[in-house]
Design a protein around this motif. Structure first.
Motif, PDB file in Angstrom:
ATOM      1  N   LEU A  34       0.842  -1.190   0.000  1.00  0.00           N
ATOM      2  CA  LEU A  34       0.000   0.000   0.000  1.00  0.00           C
ATOM      3  C   LEU A  34       0.878   1.242   0.000  1.00  0.00           C
ATOM      4  CD1 LEU A  34      -2.630  -1.080   2.684  1.00  0.00           C
ATOM      5  CD2 LEU A  34      -2.830  -1.215   0.192  1.00  0.00           C
ATOM      6  N   VAL A  35       0.648   2.127  -0.972  1.00  0.00           N
ATOM      7  CA  VAL A  35       1.359   3.397  -1.078  1.00  0.00           C
ATOM      8  C   VAL A  35       0.319   4.504  -1.179  1.00  0.00           C
ATOM      9  CG1 VAL A  35       3.432   2.387  -2.117  1.00  0.00           C
ATOM     10  CG2 VAL A  35       1.572   3.154  -3.587  1.00  0.00           C
ATOM     11  N   ASP A  36       0.742   5.762  -1.036  1.00  0.00           N
ATOM     12  CA  ASP A  36      -0.198   6.883  -1.078  1.00  0.00           C
ATOM     13  C   ASP A  36      -1.000   6.919  -2.380  1.00  0.00           C
ATOM     14  OD1 ASP A  36       0.542   7.758   1.433  1.00  0.00           O
ATOM     15  OD2 ASP A  36       2.025   9.176   0.670  1.00  0.00           O
ATOM     16  N   GLU A  37      -0.360   6.559  -3.483  1.00  0.00           N
ATOM     17  CA  GLU A  37      -1.011   6.647  -4.790  1.00  0.00           C
ATOM     18  C   GLU A  37      -1.919   5.463  -5.084  1.00  0.00           C
ATOM     19  OE1 GLU A  37       2.372   6.749  -4.388  1.00  0.00           O
ATOM     20  OE2 GLU A  37       2.589   8.917  -4.460  1.00  0.00           O
ATOM     21  N   GLY A  38      -1.835   4.391  -4.315  1.00  0.00           N
ATOM     22  CA  GLY A  38      -2.643   3.197  -4.558  1.00  0.00           C
ATOM     23  C   GLY A  38      -1.959   1.954  -4.013  1.00  0.00           C
TER      24      GLY A  38
END
Length: 77
Positions: A34-38
């Motif tokens: 999981l990353v900020d962009e998706g």
């Protein structure tokens, strides 16, 4: 752009182009980050796949030899 639907059980089918790009086949595992962009998805590769990937033509080395080489490299770096 590639897309697929999620069914009522939370499952989806990866498009063939995605499976090919990641080198996935039936039974392979994937990891989700999981990353900020998706979400990033990457194949999980067992370490056994690394066997033979490094070439070394010298004589066999023992643990002590390897530890000395590591220590020498740490001093040089």
């Amino acid at each position: 752009m590639l897309e697929s639907s999620v069914n009522y059980r939370g499952q989806t089918t990866l498009p063939e182009a995605v499976r090919a790009a990641l080198g996935l086949k039936a039974g392979d595992k994937v990891r989700y980050v999981l990353v900020d962009e998706g979400v990033l998805m990457m194949p999980v590769r067992p370490t056994s796949r690394l066997f033979g990937s490094l070439n070394y033509d010298g004589p066999p080395m023992g643990l002590e030899d390897m530890e000395c080489a590591i220590a020498e490299g740490a001093v040089e770096g």
